[in-house]
Enzyme design. Sequence first.
Site, short mmCIF file in Angstrom:
data_model
loop_
_atom_site.label_atom_id
_atom_site.label_comp_id
_atom_site.label_asym_id
_atom_site.label_seq_id
_atom_site.Cartn_x
_atom_site.Cartn_y
_atom_site.Cartn_z
CD GLU A 1 3.46 4.17 -2.71
OE1 GLU A 1 2.51 3.42 -3.02
OE2 GLU A 1 4.25 4.66 -3.54
CB CYS B 1 10.14 1.78 -0.68
SG CYS B 1 11.43 2.96 -1.12
CG HIS C 1 7.71 5.92 -3.39
ND1 HIS C 1 6.92 4.78 -3.24
CD2 HIS C 1 8.99 5.50 -3.25
CE1 HIS C 1 7.70 3.73 -3.02
NE2 HIS C 1 8.96 4.14 -3.02
#
Length: 221
Positions: free
Chosen positions: A85, A148, A174
Amino acid sequence: MPPSDLPTVLLTGFDPFGGATRNPSSEAVQALHGATLAGHRVQARELPTVFGDAWQVLHAALRQHRPALVVCVGQAGGRQGLHIERVAINLDDASIPDNAGQQPRDRPIEPGAPAAYFSSLPLQAVVAELRAQGLPAEVSNSAGTFVCNHVLYRLMHALATDPEWRGTRGGFVHVPWLPEQGSPSLDLGGVVRGLRVVVEVSTGAIGMHRGPVEHTASLPS
């Protein structure tokens, strides 16, 4: 150097949510608990999939272990491969309830704080090494708006604003479903191997950029 004297890497995963009985993020980080990677000792923690509570557990682990690197890990069913991310946004907007039944909508995580923070992991280097080792991986530009993203934003806000954590790197990965959960998927061994790569590349890059970078766009309307 004795293991107790090594710098620490903190890995976190989440407990199962949404009616599932497994969460590969927690299983993978627990598989690395106590390992020595690139001269760092790994500590693993499971976070509750609950807004607010997840950050409290993570913050306590930060204070206990004072890590040089923090990598939070979550499950993203339907994604293929490991997604590193890039950014967390200052927004809780849950399409399903968390494990405590909370379902915030259009709510800032930290009122008055920056709209977003970038991860301070070396994203492109991590993805390149993952692919070189035969693992599907890409940089992701959305960590969602569920727990998250909440955890990643809280982490990066703390690293950016608290001098206690100056120089600590942080980010989020992820991971896909396990094969028994659905498709696309990656077996647990592949997830564990991928997280080892994330740690090894990220610890090797510590010191290149000190602390996280802020993104100061306006909050989404």
